[in-house]
Design an enzyme around this catalytic site. Structure first.
Site, PDB file in Angstrom:
ATOM      1  N   ASP A 192      -2.092  -0.655   7.328  1.00  0.00           N
ATOM      2  CA  ASP A 192      -1.453  -1.455   6.282  1.00  0.00           C
ATOM      3  C   ASP A 192      -2.269  -2.706   5.952  1.00  0.00           C
ATOM      4  OD1 ASP A 192       0.372   0.475   6.819  1.00  0.00           O
ATOM      5  OD2 ASP A 192       1.893  -0.862   7.660  1.00  0.00           O
ATOM      6  N   GLY A 225       8.768   1.012   3.118  1.00  0.00           N
ATOM      7  CA  GLY A 225       7.602   1.701   3.672  1.00  0.00           C
ATOM      8  C   GLY A 225       6.353   1.443   2.855  1.00  0.00           C
ATOM      9  N   GLU A 227      -0.841  10.291   8.304  1.00  0.00           N
ATOM     10  CA  GLU A 227       0.325   9.469   8.676  1.00  0.00           C
ATOM     11  C   GLU A 227       0.563   9.467  10.173  1.00  0.00           C
ATOM     12  OE1 GLU A 227       1.524   6.900   6.900  1.00  0.00           O
ATOM     13  OE2 GLU A 227       2.009   8.357   5.333  1.00  0.00           O
ATOM     14  N   ARG A 242       0.837  -1.204   0.000  1.00  0.00           N
ATOM     15  CA  ARG A 242       0.000   0.000   0.000  1.00  0.00           C
ATOM     16  C   ARG A 242       0.872   1.255   0.000  1.00  0.00           C
ATOM     17  NH1 ARG A 242       2.579   2.164   3.056  1.00  0.00           N
ATOM     18  NH2 ARG A 242       2.714   2.027   5.301  1.00  0.00           N
ATOM     19  N   SER A 291       4.647  -1.557   2.988  1.00  0.00           N
ATOM     20  CA  SER A 291       3.882  -2.623   3.655  1.00  0.00           C
ATOM     21  C   SER A 291       4.076  -4.006   3.065  1.00  0.00           C
ATOM     22  CB  SER A 291       2.390  -2.280   3.666  1.00  0.00           C
ATOM     23  OG  SER A 291       2.182  -1.157   4.428  1.00  0.00           O
ATOM     24  N   ASP A 295      -3.018   6.305  12.592  1.00  0.00           N
ATOM     25  CA  ASP A 295      -3.944   5.153  12.648  1.00  0.00           C
ATOM     26  C   ASP A 295      -3.989   4.588  14.067  1.00  0.00           C
ATOM     27  OD1 ASP A 295      -1.359   4.041  12.405  1.00  0.00           O
ATOM     28  OD2 ASP A 295      -2.008   2.379  11.124  1.00  0.00           O
TER      29      ASP A 295
END
Ligand code: GLA
Length: 398
Positions: free
Chosen positions: A186, A138, A49, A43, A140, A52
């Site tokens: 992710d 980065g 950012e 992803r 995922s 989550d």
């Protein structure tokens, strides 16, 4: 999808080709013909950012880069799993899974444990893994591995988990077996991905909503800086802890109920570092909500400033960017609107990894070329740059 962009280094390999490679690899390495093939994508996050795990909103999309498993039951209680460059692992499926010294196998063991906890009896099987998701970028790759494997296990035990349950099972594998205290973005993106859509995730309720991204004149260019700083391991957990401490100090149950005034009132008490971490969380939640509105209204004029604000905040307040990410974003900003760039920022956990650039499709090739050349010139590092459209999430291939 073939983007048709001639410059792209390592153009995206079509999923069917990757699946064929996985079948062949199973044949070559374990002398078995595949009866099941599962795939799940990596992803990239457009905005939202490091929030989550703060009950925030995030807006990722699945990318056209996959982890693929080809497999066949083997009439035993053993899973034999092979992949390029690693020793083949053998996992006894009749025992409860525990963490192993073979680090990469822990993602798999964690997913098996998730199925065992649900009382599924997994039959023995042989499998081979191939991947087009770059590692440590980065993007995922671990969530793609977990979700792809969970999808394979669904096929093997002949069940279909609710998408959300599958994503949560994969996240638990990452927490308990890889010891990374990640949020839900992710695994949700890899599980829920859909062509022509972004995925808006409300990380407080756990609900997700597809936001159309179907305008062919817009493209997403991912630029992997090809650096990964050592700090990343402890850095992520430390950021998460700082947000938890800050929330406790503010005295609210959820970041969604925290206003910028709440943060300002507690500035002295928090000290400078914690204050900046808190400011990032509250401002990034607001930027993400605004960006979603802009996408829904097809008003792309605000996206650039919002992405720039997000990058600045991640750099200055949350301190998860690095020189190479800043440089890649700076080059994109130099190309600017005139050159087809609508917005750019770092994406994912940070401390290296990738940037995401939203751009006009007609300029994507030129933009990729400029990012590549200027970045290489200034750092001596060859980046990996590719365009992507939103891709389909974890699924079994027929
Ligand atoms: C990593 C984590 C995610 C998320 C991002 C930062 O990718 O796995 O849960 O926290 O970093 O947004």
């Amino acid at each position: 999808m073939n983007t048709g962009v001639p410059f792209m280094l390592n153009p995206n390999q079509a999923l069917n080709d990757l699946a064929a490679e996985a079948r062949k690899s199973l044949q070559d390495k374990l002398k078995v013909e595949a009866s099941l093939v599962a795939a799940a994508p990596g992803r990239v996050n457009l905005i939202g950012e490091h929030i989550d795990y703060c009950d925030g909103f995030v807006l990722p999309l699945a990318i056209e880069r996959y982890v693929v498993f080809a497999a066949r039951p083997n009439d035993s209680q053993i899973a034999r799993i092979a992949t390029e460059g690693q020793e083949t692992v053998e996992i006894d499926l009749s025992t409860e899974q525990a963490i192993s010294d073979v680090k990469w196998s822990n993602y798999l063991r964690g997913v098996i444990k998730g199925f065992q906890d649900l009382n599924y009896r997994i039959p023995g099987f042989d499998a081979c893994i191939v991947s087009s998701v770059p590692l440590g970028a980065g993007l995922s790759s671990s969530a793609a591995l977990e979700c792809s494997f969970a999808t394979l296990l669904e096929g093997l035990v002949d069940t279909v988990l609710a998408t959300r349950d599958k994503a949560l099972l994969a996240q638990k594998a990452e927490h308990d077996f890889a010891k990374v205290p990640c949020g839900i973005m992710d695994q949700f993106a890899s599980a829920y991905g859909k062509e022509n859509h972004l995925i808006l995730i409300d990380c407080r309720s756990g609900n997700s909503e597809l936001v159309p991204f179907s305008d062919p004149s817009l493209s997403i260019v991912v630029a992997n800086t090809n650096v990964s700083h050592d700090l990343s391991d402890g850095g992520y957990a430390a950021r998460r802890k700082a947000t938890e401490d800050a929330l406790a100090m503010i005295g609210k149950k959820s970041w969604r109920d925290v206003t910028m005034d709440d943060v300002l009132i507690h500035e002295k008490e928090m000290g400078n570092v914690m204050f900046r971490r808190a400011r990032h969380v509250v401002s990034e939640i607001a930027r993400t909500i605004e960006a979603v509105e802009s996408f829904k209204n097809n008003d792309f004029s605000k996206i650039g400033p919002l992405m720039a604000g997000s990058h600045r905040s991640l750099n200055h307040d949350f301190e998860v960017s690095c020189d190479e990410l800043d440089l890649m974003v700076e080059i994109a900003n130099e190309i600017g609107f005139e050159g087809g760039v609508l917005g750019a920022r770092m994406t994912g956990g940070g401390f290296g990894g990738s940037t995401v650039t939203l751009c006009r499709t007609q300029d994507a090739s030129k933009i990729a070329e400029t990012l590549h050349q200027r970045y290489l010139e200034k750092t001596g590092i060859t980046p990996l740059i590719f365009a992507t459209r939103p891709a389909l999430g974890a699924h079994l291939l027929s």
